[in-house]
Design a protein around this motif. Sequence first.
Motif, PDB file in Angstrom:
ATOM      1  N   ASN A 108       0.827  -1.208   0.000  1.00  0.00           N
ATOM      2  CA  ASN A 108       0.000   0.000   0.000  1.00  0.00           C
ATOM      3  C   ASN A 108       0.863   1.259   0.000  1.00  0.00           C
ATOM      4  O   ASN A 108       1.865   1.349   0.720  1.00  0.00           O
ATOM      5  CB  ASN A 108      -0.919   0.019   1.219  1.00  0.00           C
ATOM      6  CG  ASN A 108      -2.123  -0.894   1.056  1.00  0.00           C
ATOM      7  OD1 ASN A 108      -2.552  -1.172  -0.065  1.00  0.00           O
ATOM      8  ND2 ASN A 108      -2.674  -1.362   2.159  1.00  0.00           N
ATOM      9  N   HIS A 109       0.464   2.238  -0.801  1.00  0.00           N
ATOM     10  CA  HIS A 109       1.150   3.527  -0.783  1.00  0.00           C
ATOM     11  C   HIS A 109       0.753   4.284   0.483  1.00  0.00           C
ATOM     12  O   HIS A 109      -0.438   4.382   0.803  1.00  0.00           O
ATOM     13  CB  HIS A 109       0.772   4.353  -2.009  1.00  0.00           C
ATOM     14  CG  HIS A 109       1.263   3.794  -3.300  1.00  0.00           C
ATOM     15  ND1 HIS A 109       0.605   2.794  -3.976  1.00  0.00           N
ATOM     16  CD2 HIS A 109       2.362   4.092  -4.045  1.00  0.00           C
ATOM     17  CE1 HIS A 109       1.262   2.504  -5.089  1.00  0.00           C
ATOM     18  NE2 HIS A 109       2.337   3.269  -5.149  1.00  0.00           N
ATOM     19  N   PRO A 110       1.705   4.848   1.196  1.00  0.00           N
ATOM     20  CA  PRO A 110       1.363   5.512   2.460  1.00  0.00           C
ATOM     21  C   PRO A 110       0.487   6.744   2.289  1.00  0.00           C
ATOM     22  O   PRO A 110      -0.177   7.165   3.242  1.00  0.00           O
ATOM     23  CB  PRO A 110       2.739   5.884   3.041  1.00  0.00           C
ATOM     24  CG  PRO A 110       3.677   5.878   1.883  1.00  0.00           C
ATOM     25  CD  PRO A 110       3.161   4.853   0.937  1.00  0.00           C
ATOM     26  N   ASP A 111       0.464   7.348   1.091  1.00  0.00           N
ATOM     27  CA  ASP A 111      -0.347   8.552   0.895  1.00  0.00           C
ATOM     28  C   ASP A 111      -1.713   8.249   0.272  1.00  0.00           C
ATOM     29  O   ASP A 111      -2.437   9.178  -0.094  1.00  0.00           O
ATOM     30  CB  ASP A 111       0.402   9.579   0.048  1.00  0.00           C
ATOM     31  CG  ASP A 111       0.919   9.018  -1.266  1.00  0.00           C
ATOM     32  OD1 ASP A 111       0.948   7.790  -1.417  1.00  0.00           O
ATOM     33  OD2 ASP A 111       1.310   9.813  -2.140  1.00  0.00           O
ATOM     34  N   ILE A 112      -2.071   6.964   0.144  1.00  0.00           N
ATOM     35  CA  ILE A 112      -3.435   6.598  -0.233  1.00  0.00           C
ATOM     36  C   ILE A 112      -4.152   6.201   1.046  1.00  0.00           C
ATOM     37  O   ILE A 112      -3.759   5.235   1.709  1.00  0.00           O
ATOM     38  CB  ILE A 112      -3.451   5.459  -1.265  1.00  0.00           C
ATOM     39  CG1 ILE A 112      -2.779   5.913  -2.567  1.00  0.00           C
ATOM     40  CG2 ILE A 112      -4.881   5.011  -1.544  1.00  0.00           C
ATOM     41  CD1 ILE A 112      -2.679   4.836  -3.629  1.00  0.00           C
ATOM     42  N   HIS A 113      -5.195   6.943   1.413  1.00  0.00           N
ATOM     43  CA  HIS A 113      -5.754   6.813   2.760  1.00  0.00           C
ATOM     44  C   HIS A 113      -6.645   5.593   2.930  1.00  0.00           C
ATOM     45  O   HIS A 113      -7.085   5.296   4.045  1.00  0.00           O
ATOM     46  CB  HIS A 113      -6.529   8.086   3.126  1.00  0.00           C
ATOM     47  CG  HIS A 113      -7.734   8.348   2.262  1.00  0.00           C
ATOM     48  ND1 HIS A 113      -8.980   7.854   2.538  1.00  0.00           N
ATOM     49  CD2 HIS A 113      -7.852   9.055   1.102  1.00  0.00           C
ATOM     50  CE1 HIS A 113      -9.838   8.244   1.595  1.00  0.00           C
ATOM     51  NE2 HIS A 113      -9.172   8.977   0.715  1.00  0.00           N
ATOM     52  N   PHE A 114      -6.934   4.862   1.849  1.00  0.00           N
ATOM     53  CA  PHE A 114      -7.738   3.648   1.958  1.00  0.00           C
ATOM     54  C   PHE A 114      -6.897   2.467   1.489  1.00  0.00           C
ATOM     55  O   PHE A 114      -6.052   2.592   0.605  1.00  0.00           O
ATOM     56  CB  PHE A 114      -9.021   3.750   1.129  1.00  0.00           C
ATOM     57  CG  PHE A 114      -8.804   4.204  -0.288  1.00  0.00           C
ATOM     58  CD1 PHE A 114      -8.578   3.290  -1.310  1.00  0.00           C
ATOM     59  CD2 PHE A 114      -8.824   5.552  -0.607  1.00  0.00           C
ATOM     60  CE1 PHE A 114      -8.381   3.712  -2.610  1.00  0.00           C
ATOM     61  CE2 PHE A 114      -8.621   5.985  -1.914  1.00  0.00           C
ATOM     62  CZ  PHE A 114      -8.398   5.069  -2.913  1.00  0.00           C
ATOM     63  N   GLY A 115      -7.113   1.311   2.096  1.00  0.00           N
ATOM     64  CA  GLY A 115      -6.363   0.127   1.716  1.00  0.00           C
ATOM     65  C   GLY A 115      -6.816  -0.415   0.370  1.00  0.00           C
ATOM     66  O   GLY A 115      -7.960  -0.225  -0.049  1.00  0.00           O
ATOM     67  N   VAL A 116      -5.902  -1.081  -0.317  1.00  0.00           N
ATOM     68  CA  VAL A 116      -6.211  -1.669  -1.620  1.00  0.00           C
ATOM     69  C   VAL A 116      -5.938  -3.166  -1.532  1.00  0.00           C
ATOM     70  O   VAL A 116      -4.849  -3.596  -1.159  1.00  0.00           O
ATOM     71  CB  VAL A 116      -5.354  -1.037  -2.737  1.00  0.00           C
ATOM     72  CG1 VAL A 116      -5.709  -1.653  -4.083  1.00  0.00           C
ATOM     73  CG2 VAL A 116      -5.557   0.477  -2.773  1.00  0.00           C
ATOM     74  N   ASN A 117      -6.942  -3.969  -1.891  1.00  0.00           N
ATOM     75  CA  ASN A 117      -6.801  -5.423  -1.794  1.00  0.00           C
ATOM     76  C   ASN A 117      -5.716  -5.944  -2.737  1.00  0.00           C
ATOM     77  O   ASN A 117      -5.516  -5.409  -3.826  1.00  0.00           O
ATOM     78  CB  ASN A 117      -8.127  -6.111  -2.123  1.00  0.00           C
ATOM     79  CG  ASN A 117      -9.187  -5.841  -1.084  1.00  0.00           C
ATOM     80  OD1 ASN A 117      -8.880  -5.588   0.078  1.00  0.00           O
ATOM     81  ND2 ASN A 117     -10.447  -5.890  -1.491  1.00  0.00           N
ATOM     82  N   VAL A 118      -5.059  -7.002  -2.301  1.00  0.00           N
ATOM     83  CA  VAL A 118      -4.065  -7.682  -3.130  1.00  0.00           C
ATOM     84  C   VAL A 118      -4.703  -8.927  -3.721  1.00  0.00           C
ATOM     85  O   VAL A 118      -5.262  -9.752  -2.994  1.00  0.00           O
ATOM     86  CB  VAL A 118      -2.821  -8.058  -2.300  1.00  0.00           C
ATOM     87  CG1 VAL A 118      -1.848  -8.876  -3.140  1.00  0.00           C
ATOM     88  CG2 VAL A 118      -2.148  -6.809  -1.750  1.00  0.00           C
ATOM     89  N   PHE A 119      -4.651  -9.065  -5.049  1.00  0.00           N
ATOM     90  CA  PHE A 119      -5.163 -10.264  -5.706  1.00  0.00           C
ATOM     91  C   PHE A 119      -4.154 -11.398  -5.550  1.00  0.00           C
ATOM     92  O   PHE A 119      -2.943 -11.179  -5.592  1.00  0.00           O
ATOM     93  CB  PHE A 119      -5.397  -9.996  -7.193  1.00  0.00           C
ATOM     94  CG  PHE A 119      -6.611  -9.156  -7.489  1.00  0.00           C
ATOM     95  CD1 PHE A 119      -7.785  -9.748  -7.917  1.00  0.00           C
ATOM     96  CD2 PHE A 119      -6.575  -7.779  -7.341  1.00  0.00           C
ATOM     97  CE1 PHE A 119      -8.906  -8.978  -8.202  1.00  0.00           C
ATOM     98  CE2 PHE A 119      -7.679  -6.999  -7.612  1.00  0.00           C
ATOM     99  CZ  PHE A 119      -8.855  -7.598  -8.046  1.00  0.00           C
TER     100      PHE A 119
END
Length: 566
Positions: A376-387
């Motif tokens: 996850n990028h620290p400056d993206i405030h929401f988590g992104v799922n990993v496929f």
Amino acid sequence: MKKHDPVSRRQWFERMAIPAVALAGASLTGIPAVAAPAHTNDKATPLAGTSIYDIRDFGAKGDGQTLNTTAIQAAIDDCHQKQGGTVLIPAGDFICGTIEMKSGVTLHVATNGRLLGSKRREDYTAGKGVPSGNGNIVFIYAANAENITVEGNGTIDGNGLSFYNGKGDNTGPGQRGVGGNFDRPHLLIFSQCTRFQVKDVLLTNSAYHCFRILKCKHVQLHNIRIYNRVNKNNDGFHFNDTQYVHISGCDVQCQDDACALFGSNQFVTITNCSFSTRWSIFRFGGGEAQNITVSNCLIYDTYGCPVKISSGRARIENLSFSNIIMRNVTGPIGIGFTGSSNNPNNNNPAADTVPSFVRNISFNNIRATVVEKPVNHPDIHFGVNVFNGELNSCITLNGVGKVFLENISLTDVHVIYAGGGTKEQAAKRQVPELSAEYFGVWGTEPFGPPAYGLYARNVKGLTLQNVRFTYEKADARPAVIFDNVQDAIVTGLSAQGSPETELLRLVNSKDILFTAIRVLTPAATLLQVEGAATENIKIDGGDISKAAKPLAVEKGANKKAVTIRS
């Protein structure tokens, strides 16, 4: 409301020649004409189209509170009606909703000037003449216009965090937009426009895509900075069916596709740019994507594959990627192609009879480091799922069914992989026949591809020259797998092996020549061939001393199909 006469560029330069003491305290549009009579903007005047329209003269206030939509639109309309010129956004925070750019208008955002999107949905509308696909609610747009410029060292800020509700547009793999969030403004949309340019500005904080360019021609995009990481589906550049595009000197940090090229984009050059995103950089899908070059670019902290082509029906050819550094990526290259419609609701099966192809694609002078999985990028405030399929990724060239990718070349390509692949992954023989994005193909048990370097299926005319694959920690998978590959030459391949498996695996492949192979670390076998259709495989020269044995024959292959000369 009092309006000042617009000031021509010539008058501006003449007035700037007045001694500074005479200008003290005077505004640009408030200076009386001294050296020349006032320009009336008459159509017969040779200076028509050179005037400056300061939005403050139309009632705009840069106080960060006033809604300035009407004032800014009035300045644009007046400029357009008087044969064009420059609409000036001076220093200050000018809040507004939807505004329409028009032919002949240059929008100049001055240093310390900011166009700031309103936080209220009711201040935005759909762009008149903008198609509704992926939404057409917009902050700044132009449709069926020509000769437009957006420029300056200022900022266009969409205030997109105000529209965050945790929902994306659901257009990802298998979602098809069902229940998606489309009711939010894109930052810029240009639709069916000709001869426009955007340069130098900062484009940031869109509620949706940053910049959509739809069915346009003759587009210049230079020295733009895009920082777009506050909402879901925060694309950078998003092109559809656009021709004669030139992009240079741009810096793009976004959350979704950084430079999506969907449909029939043609005659495109992209050079001297840097990119970072969670998903993909150069994303192709469908249409006739042809005659496109990408060169001298830096890609970093990018997951979901920097170069990604995923298509059913398509006519994709003459794509060149050269002089590219990829740092901390997954992928790093993925091509999937079925040659038939991916749309289950396709009501025109006759369209499938039109020839489709993916061919003539080259990758030259690529240096890449591939991480084990996305971070996850620290400056993206929401988590992104990993496929699951994003784990232990590799270069994937994936023709499906009876169709082939044609004339694909990798020259001077050096990739360092994280490693860590398992024997269970290496044992995978049945790879799903999907043209989905690469992580969709590899998203079944066991996770990840069966090769750590390159997996190629259904490719004709494959060239590898001076290709080097290494890993940081032990990997039990082969470096290269060819499945139904025909007419290939591999020259100067250097790769690390595994004591547990073969370095190269060929399945039902034919007419393959390997020269000057180097096995960098111990491998159980140099080459394993499988399948009765395997024929005319030659290995000529190189250093294969670190392979415990040169050849293994499995699953109906004939040993006579292979000639090895060290």
